[in-house]
Design an enzyme around this catalytic site. Structure first.
Site, PDB file in Angstrom:
ATOM      1  N   PRO A 174       0.833  -1.216   0.000  1.00 47.34           N
ATOM      2  CA  PRO A 174       0.000   0.000   0.000  1.00 47.34           C
ATOM      3  C   PRO A 174       0.863   1.259   0.000  1.00 47.34           C
ATOM      4  O   PRO A 174       1.845   1.334   0.730  1.00 47.34           O
ATOM      5  CB  PRO A 174      -0.787  -0.101   1.315  1.00 47.34           C
ATOM      6  CG  PRO A 174      -0.653  -1.507   1.772  1.00 47.34           C
ATOM      7  CD  PRO A 174       0.619  -2.039   1.189  1.00 47.34           C
ATOM      8  N   GLU A 175       0.507   2.214  -0.847  1.00 52.34           N
ATOM      9  CA  GLU A 175       1.207   3.497  -0.903  1.00 52.34           C
ATOM     10  C   GLU A 175       0.252   4.579  -0.408  1.00 52.34           C
ATOM     11  O   GLU A 175      -0.823   4.273   0.084  1.00 52.34           O
ATOM     12  CB  GLU A 175       1.681   3.766  -2.340  1.00 52.34           C
ATOM     13  CG  GLU A 175       2.576   2.642  -2.874  1.00 52.34           C
ATOM     14  CD  GLU A 175       3.051   2.879  -4.307  1.00 52.34           C
ATOM     15  OE1 GLU A 175       3.116   4.045  -4.738  1.00 52.34           O
ATOM     16  OE2 GLU A 175       3.353   1.887  -4.993  1.00 52.34           O
TER      17      GLU A 175
END
Ligand SMILES: [Zn+2]
Length: 294
Positions: free
Chosen positions: A2-3
């Protein structure tokens, strides 16, 4: 992993479920989640805390308590949080922790690869901890192209590597760096320090546009990413560069190419993102010529 857009999407769903609620009972089933601390001790410390806000800094989720303490959650590779209504918590082999709230709903933390972390910080510890690890927030109104230029000055590393470094900017990862560079029409191997003013302006815009697009689609669902309501993001269907090797560029129809930069798979358009700086960047012609012969 996840960014920024994925973590922000998680934050937006967690916020209404958590703010004002008290952590009634906490179980931490995996000692890796809180090491080097004892999971039972951390769980006991968390019980009774009431949530004041749910914030994000880079890829970190921050649950701030009314006591001034904060729980810092990093999802790493495969961590996800799920909020379930009272009595609806299902068995899950990969559950690492669960928080029962004072309205009887549960917040379950799942992590297949087990790289995620929970860190409970005392009042005053949060800001110094984060400031040492992450740079400016790229979506903050105060973040400008000039700031970006300052962060990239005197850095010979490829621009992609510089942007993956969390101390340059908070929250960029492999996906959104490729997307931002495609939008800015900058080759991922260009030395960070070689970008001229016009390129910095394009990159600043490209970063913000790529991240905002990701947030608008609630992130990209590759493998394990899930939203707290169990839903998934839609950004994976709208990538311009990432993962699109051989598919036509949306701008010029040239097939997207794949290479490796900083050990990461990297996608770009060989036509719109030339390795050599455009001729108008006359301030540093010798450097880009030298670089291009490598
Ligand atoms: Zn192109």
């Amino acid at each position: 992993m996840p960014e920024l857009p994925e973590v922000e999407s998680v934050r937006r769903q967690l916020e209404p479920a958590l703010v004002g609620r008290r952590f009634e009972r906490v179980e931490i089933a995996d000692s890796r989640l809180v090491r080097p601390y004892d999971p039972a001790e951390v769980a006991a410390e968390l019980e009774g805390e009431r949530v004041a806000s749910v914030e994000r800094r880079g890829k970190y989720l921050i649950v701030r308590f009314e006591s001034g303490r904060a729980l810092l959650i990093h999802l790493r590779m495969t961590g996800s949080l799920r909020v379930t209504a009272p009595g609806e918590l299902r068995d899950d082999l990969h559950r690492r922790a669960v928080v029962r709230l004072d309205n009887e709903s549960d917040v379950a933390y799942r992590d297949v690869r087990r790289f995620g972390t929970w860190l409970l910080l005392e009042p005053g510890e949060l800001d110094p901890y984060l400031d040492a690890k992450v740079g400016e927030e790229p979506l903050d109104a105060v973040f400008t192209a000039a700031h970006l230029g300052e962060r990239l000055a005197n850095r010979r590393a490829p621009i992609k590597a510089a942007l993956l470094d969390q101390r340059t900017l908070a929250g960029m990862g492999n996906i959104y760096v490729d997307e931002a560079l495609w939008r800015a029409q900058i080759h991922p191997l260009r030395p960070a320090e070689s970008l001229d003013e016009d390129e910095l302006r394009r990159l600043h815009e490209g970063i913000r546009a790529a991240l905002e697009h990701g947030i608008a689609r609630q992130g990209s669902t590759l493998r394990d990413y899930r939203l707290p309501d169990g839903g998934s993001g839609g950004m994976q269907d709208e990538f311009r560069a990432y993962g699109r090797e051989g598919e036509p560029c949306d701008r010029c129809a040239t097939p997207i190419a794949k290479t490796r930069v900083a050990g990461r798979g990297t996608w770009f358009c060989p036509e719109c993102q030339p390795r050599q700086a455009a001729s108008r960047s006359s301030s540093r012609p010798s450097r880009s010529r030298r670089q291009s012969s490598v």
